[in-house]
Scaffold this active site. Structure first.
Site, PDB file in Angstrom:
ATOM      1  N   VAL A  86      81.962  21.273  58.664  1.00  0.00           N
ATOM      2  CA  VAL A  86      80.939  21.618  57.675  1.00  0.00           C
ATOM      3  C   VAL A  86      79.671  22.082  58.371  1.00  0.00           C
ATOM      4  CG1 VAL A  86      79.583  20.803  55.727  1.00  0.00           C
ATOM      5  CG2 VAL A  86      81.898  19.926  56.083  1.00  0.00           C
ATOM      6  N   LYS A  87      79.203  23.264  57.996  1.00  0.00           N
ATOM      7  CA  LYS A  87      77.950  23.785  58.542  1.00  0.00           C
ATOM      8  C   LYS A  87      76.783  23.283  57.701  1.00  0.00           C
ATOM      9  CE  LYS A  87      77.627  28.031  60.257  1.00  0.00           C
ATOM     10  NZ  LYS A  87      77.719  29.512  60.360  1.00  0.00           N
ATOM     11  N   ILE A  88      75.821  22.690  58.394  1.00  0.00           N
ATOM     12  CA  ILE A  88      74.633  22.130  57.753  1.00  0.00           C
ATOM     13  C   ILE A  88      73.400  22.766  58.399  1.00  0.00           C
ATOM     14  CG2 ILE A  88      73.287  20.025  57.367  1.00  0.00           C
ATOM     15  CD1 ILE A  88      75.819  19.810  55.861  1.00  0.00           C
TER      16      ILE A  88
END
Length: 219
Positions: A86-88
């Site tokens: 997941v890119k945050i």
């Protein structure tokens, strides 16, 4: 150094994968839009298809900006496939979400990093990956690769296991510099990845070999 391909286009991923050049994939909303993904269901399906194709880490970005919403969205993304990362974004809320997600075993790629201290914070929050954007720094008259070197020094000094993904790559020289700096990963647009294969002297040399062989055959 591992190569990730920076695209959401399945054809590009497939072609690069067939060459043995894909150790992972990074995507973002802009890339998904370019690939014709127009809604959330299509986005989730695209991510699943990419994961099944490459069987390697695939970064999918949250669209929320509040930590609680980021966490909820990230968990949905993580359920798509075991290879989803997941890119945050690198914000205060992003760090909160990264800490909570990493504690629950969700791998996070902290993105939009533009200074080494941001990368330090991301590592301390438990990020599996951090993505410094070197091309965008170059665009504003900074030397983006200096940032990569600073991050690698800090991580090596303190034994952080967070992997550095050199992002916003614009040309083959960026990849060479990233490899020489000891970066773990470069995430590369398809067009630039294909440029790595070609060199004019290779083409000239191959043509000479073939010409010589044709002359032998005609003798």
């Amino acid at each position: 150094m591992k190569f990730f391909i920076d695209t959401a286009n399945l054809d590009e991923i497939r072609q690069a994968h067939e060459l043995g050049l894909v150790d992972g994939v990074t995507t973002n909303p802009s890339l998904c839009s370019k690939a014709g993904v127009t809604d959330i269901d299509a986005f989730h399906l695209q991510i699943k298809d990419i994961c099944q194709l490459v069987q390697a880490p695939v970064s999918a970005e949250v669209l929320s900006t509040v930590s609680a919403d980021m966490v909820a969205e990230a968990k949905k993304l993580a359920r798509i496939h075991e290879h989803v990362v997941v890119k945050i974004p690198m914000t205060a809320d992003g760090l909160k979400a990264t800490r909570l997600l990493s504690q629950e075993g969700v791998k996070v790629n902290v993105t939009l990093v533009f200074q080494a201290l941001q990368a330090l914070l991301a590592a301390k929050a438990g990020a599996a990956y951090v993505s410094p954007f070197i091309g965008r720094l170059d665009d504003i008259s900074h030397t983006g690769m200096n940032l990569v070197e600073e991050i690698m020094t800090i991580y090596n000094n303190y034994g952080f296991e967070t992997e550095v993904i050199v992002a916003s790559i614009r040309n083959p020289l960026h990849i060479l510099q990233a490899a020489m700096a000891g970066a773990d990963i470069a995430t590369i647009p398809y067009k630039v990845m294909m440029q790595l294969i070609h060199h004019p002297l290779t083409d000239i040399g191959l043509e000479k070999f073939l010409d010589d062989w044709r002359r032998v055959q005609q003798a």
